[in-house]
Design an enzyme around this catalytic site. Structure first.
Site, PDB file in Angstrom:
ATOM      1  N   GLU A  51      -6.127   4.629  17.278  1.00  0.00           N
ATOM      2  CA  GLU A  51      -6.012   4.965  15.851  1.00  0.00           C
ATOM      3  C   GLU A  51      -7.130   5.926  15.439  1.00  0.00           C
ATOM      4  O   GLU A  51      -6.917   6.899  14.726  1.00  0.00           O
ATOM      5  CB  GLU A  51      -6.163   3.701  14.992  1.00  0.00           C
ATOM      6  N   LYS A  68     -13.281  -1.593   9.628  1.00  0.00           N
ATOM      7  CA  LYS A  68     -13.231  -2.509   8.490  1.00  0.00           C
ATOM      8  C   LYS A  68     -12.350  -3.689   8.819  1.00  0.00           C
ATOM      9  O   LYS A  68     -11.258  -3.462   9.340  1.00  0.00           O
ATOM     10  CB  LYS A  68     -12.659  -1.743   7.291  1.00  0.00           C
ATOM     11  N   CYS A  87       0.805  -1.230   0.000  1.00  0.00           N
ATOM     12  CA  CYS A  87       0.000   0.000   0.000  1.00  0.00           C
ATOM     13  C   CYS A  87       0.837   1.280   0.000  1.00  0.00           C
ATOM     14  O   CYS A  87       0.292   2.386   0.032  1.00  0.00           O
ATOM     15  CB  CYS A  87      -0.948  -0.017   1.192  1.00  0.00           C
ATOM     16  N   LYS A 115      -8.611  -0.252  10.473  1.00  0.00           N
ATOM     17  CA  LYS A 115      -8.568  -1.197   9.352  1.00  0.00           C
ATOM     18  C   LYS A 115      -7.656  -2.356   9.739  1.00  0.00           C
ATOM     19  O   LYS A 115      -6.462  -2.181   9.946  1.00  0.00           O
ATOM     20  CB  LYS A 115      -8.062  -0.513   8.082  1.00  0.00           C
ATOM     21  N   SER A 155     -15.223  -7.651   0.906  1.00  0.00           N
ATOM     22  CA  SER A 155     -15.413  -8.649  -0.146  1.00  0.00           C
ATOM     23  C   SER A 155     -15.594 -10.075   0.392  1.00  0.00           C
ATOM     24  O   SER A 155     -16.459 -10.803  -0.082  1.00  0.00           O
ATOM     25  CB  SER A 155     -14.227  -8.602  -1.107  1.00  0.00           C
TER      26      SER A 155
HETATM   27  C1  PBG Z   1      -6.866  -0.959  -0.456  1.00  0.00           C
HETATM   28  C2  PBG Z   1      -8.148  -1.579  -0.058  1.00  0.00           C
HETATM   29  C3  PBG Z   1      -8.434  -2.926   0.201  1.00  0.00           C
HETATM   30  C4  PBG Z   1      -9.795  -2.990   0.445  1.00  0.00           C
HETATM   31  C5  PBG Z   1     -10.296  -1.711   0.352  1.00  0.00           C
HETATM   32  N1  PBG Z   1      -9.263  -0.853   0.071  1.00  0.00           N
HETATM   33  C6  PBG Z   1      -7.564  -4.114   0.140  1.00  0.00           C
HETATM   34  C7  PBG Z   1      -6.511  -4.327   1.139  1.00  0.00           C
HETATM   35  O1  PBG Z   1      -6.273  -3.524   2.049  1.00  0.00           O
HETATM   36  O2  PBG Z   1      -5.820  -5.341   0.978  1.00  0.00           O
HETATM   37  C8  PBG Z   1     -10.573  -4.246   0.709  1.00  0.00           C
HETATM   38  C9  PBG Z   1     -12.033  -4.155   0.453  1.00  0.00           C
HETATM   39  C10 PBG Z   1     -12.741  -5.465   0.362  1.00  0.00           C
HETATM   40  O3  PBG Z   1     -12.186  -6.540   0.694  1.00  0.00           O
HETATM   41  O4  PBG Z   1     -13.900  -5.439  -0.059  1.00  0.00           O
HETATM   42  N2  PBG Z   1      -5.872  -0.947   0.494  1.00  0.00           N
END
Ligand code: PBG
Length: 321
Positions: free
Chosen positions: A228, A243, A125, A190, A269
């Site tokens: 955070e 998330k 990232c 996250k 997802s």
């Molecule tokens: C980008 C990002 C990710 C997701 C949203 N923004 C992937 C990750 O961090 O590996 C995942 C969203 C999802 O799984 O629906 N960093």
């Protein structure tokens, strides 16, 4: 009989219902790819597609007709390099998509995810120093991407990279370029999650070596999520996010109790894929399971929900008869 008196029929159940989902709660994620006339189904996310610009416009037309208010855009880049140039170069694909969508659908609320992983050849990232992600070198690139999306017409900038200090850095860059009016939604809590698997297939963004444990949060930690989140708010985040969603309902609840800014949750997802897969096997009623999970998110305190089920919800497919 005591509690059952108020459960006897549909009418009374709906009179006393405490949590109601509405279409206005939802943001729908979309994957944008290069090329033309493409609408590729993502194998692990049945019903979700990668759209080229032309088919994206058609899809969004349908979403607007369904009264979906907001979308979250992700780029699926063909060309990737070590610096994630595609995320912030002149005329990057997301900026182009935002411009085209805003022109056709001025009222559509466009959220731009800001991260480098969809554009780096190593899939991390941020930019690397050896095999480590370099925080300070990554910040200016995230800021550059944010400014280019704001310039293109994005309504909300959503950094998902998990670099330290990025909200402050992006806020300053946006203000400097005249985008004081554009809010930031920080992916604050996250977690480093296996539930992002299908997304990484969709965006072809899996790390080519190692993992994201040095920047995304350890699933075992709760206090750290609160810190955070507070830090992001202190840096200027207008909205904070938790998330993934379902495995982190305790975090969502606690963040909501703690903060005075709106809280968003991202049903990711893998959460979508799990429900779809079990439904396909005939093991659960997918529509009911989707609805129950989404209600859980709102009950736990979410003001906004990012979900791949948003379109099905808008079509009325998830509602019980
Ligand atoms: C980008 C990002 C990710 C997701 C949203 N923004 C992937 C990750 O961090 O590996 C995942 C969203 C999802 O799984 O629906 N960093």
């Amino acid at each position: 009989m005591e509690y059952r008196r108020l459960r006897r029929n549909k009418a009374i159940r709906s009179y006393i219902r405490e949590t109601v989902l509405t279409l206005e709660d939802f943001i729908y994620p979309l994957f944008v790819t290069e090329g033309e006339n493409k609408k590729e189904e993502i194998p692990s996310m049945p019903g979700q597609y990668r759209f080229s610009m032309d088919t994206l416009l058609k899809e969004v037309q349908e979403l607007v007709q369904l009264n979906i208010q907001g979308v979250l855009l992700f780029g699926v880049a063909d060309k990737k390099d070590a610096f994630g140039t595609g995320a912030y170069c002149e005329e990057n694909m997301i900026a182009r998509a935002i411009k085209a969508l805003k022109k056709e659908f001025p009222k559509l609320y466009i959220v731009a995810d800001v991260c480098l992983c969809e554009y780096t050849d190593h899939g991390h990232c941020g930019v690397l120093c050896g095999t480590e992600v370099d925080n300070e070198k990554t910040l200016p690139l995230l800021a550059k991407a944010s400014v280019s999306y704001a310039k293109a017409g994005a309504d909300l900038i959503a950094p998902s990279d998990m670099m330290d200090g990025r909200v402050d850095y992006i806020r300053k860059a946006l203000n400097e370029k005249g985008y004081e009016h554009i809010p930031i939604m920080a992916y604050s809590a996250k977690y480093c999650s296996a539930f992002y698997g299908p997304f990484r297939e969709a965006a072809n963004s899996a790390p080519q070596f190692g993992d994201r444990k040095s920047y995304q949060m350890d699933p075992a930690n709760r206090k750290e999520a609160l810190k955070e989140t507070q830090k992001d708010i202190a840096e200027g985040a207008d909205i904070v996010m938790v998330k993934p969603a379902m495995p982190y309902l305790d975090i969502l609840w606690q963040v909501k109790q703690m903060v005075n800014v709106p809280v968003c949750v991202y049903q990711v997802s893998g959460e979508y894929a799990m429900i779809k897969a079990a439904e396909k096997m005939g093991w659960i009623d997918g529509k009911k399971a989707a609805m129950e999970s989404l209600i859980g998110l709102k009950r736990a305190g979410a003001d906004m929900i990012i979900s791949y089920f948003a379109k099905d919800f808008a079509k009325g497919l998830l509602k019980e008869e």
